[in-house]
Design a protein around this motif. Structure first.
Motif, PDB file in Angstrom:
ATOM      1  N   PHE A  89       1.102  -1.379  -0.093  1.00 38.62           N
ATOM      2  CA  PHE A  89      -0.217  -0.520  -0.261  1.00 38.62           C
ATOM      3  C   PHE A  89       0.879   1.240  -0.031  1.00 38.62           C
ATOM      4  O   PHE A  89       1.503   1.280   0.759  1.00 38.62           O
ATOM      5  N   LEU A 123     -11.144  -4.177   3.402  1.00 40.04           N
ATOM      6  CA  LEU A 123     -10.386  -4.037   2.018  1.00 40.04           C
ATOM      7  C   LEU A 123     -11.528  -2.655   1.998  1.00 40.04           C
ATOM      8  O   LEU A 123     -12.690  -3.199   0.563  1.00 40.04           O
ATOM      9  N   TRP A 127      -8.658   2.047   0.827  1.00 42.37           N
ATOM     10  CA  TRP A 127      -7.619   1.130   1.274  1.00 42.37           C
ATOM     11  C   TRP A 127      -7.279  -0.040  -0.236  1.00 42.37           C
ATOM     12  O   TRP A 127      -6.264   0.037  -0.981  1.00 42.37           O
ATOM     13  N   ARG A 130      -5.610   2.756  -2.984  1.00 43.73           N
ATOM     14  CA  ARG A 130      -3.771   2.499  -2.201  1.00 43.73           C
ATOM     15  C   ARG A 130      -3.059   1.246  -2.653  1.00 43.73           C
ATOM     16  O   ARG A 130      -1.471   1.409  -2.537  1.00 43.73           O
TER      17      ARG A 130
END
Length: 141
Positions: A89, A123, A127, A130
């Motif tokens: 990430f 998720l 998220w 990223r």
């Protein structure tokens, strides 16, 4: 590597407190320490000694290091997200990955987060945006 084994190894770490640079089940780890611990469960030992690194995600000295080592020891994957994959990430708009976790469900991942420790999280779209890399654990070492 069998995804069920990866997920089981990652779930062992749930509740482990956050500790920068640590990789000790139940005592403390950071996101890299979580991957190191899962690796040890799967293969018996770590592939390398990890050099010291700063907690500051803006540390320019280690820009790209997480991706470089993932490419060295893990297997890059493409296509759909799959359980058992290691996710890299980007954080705070940075170009380089500075965080990692393990996908344990179609929309769930396990990671180590400051103040929370090792947790299983959703998720979310935030998220997912990223994610900058996906890798699998090798079949054998």
């Amino acid at each position: 590597m069998n995804a069920d084994l990866v997920v089981a190894a990652a779930r062992l770490w749930l509740g482990t407190p956050y500790r920068h640079q640590a990789a000790t089940l139940g005592a403390g780890c950071d996101c890299l320490g979580l991957l190191r611990g899962v690796w040890r469960t799967l293969y018996g030992d770590e592939p390398m000694v990890v050099p010291p690194y700063r907690a500051d995600i803006r540390d320019p000295a280690h820009a790209g290091a997480l991706r470089a080592e993932a490419e060295r020891f893990l297997v890059p994957v493409s296509g759909e997200l799959a359980v058992g994959q290691v996710l890299l990430f980007r954080l705070n708009g940075m170009a380089e990955a500075k965080h990692c976790g393990i996908l344990v469900g179609s929309d769930r991942f396990i990671h180590a987060q400051e103040r929370l420790g090792v947790v299983e999280a959703s998720l979310t779209e935030a998220w997912a945006r990223r994610v900058s890399g996906r890798f699998g654990f090798p079949a054998a070492r």
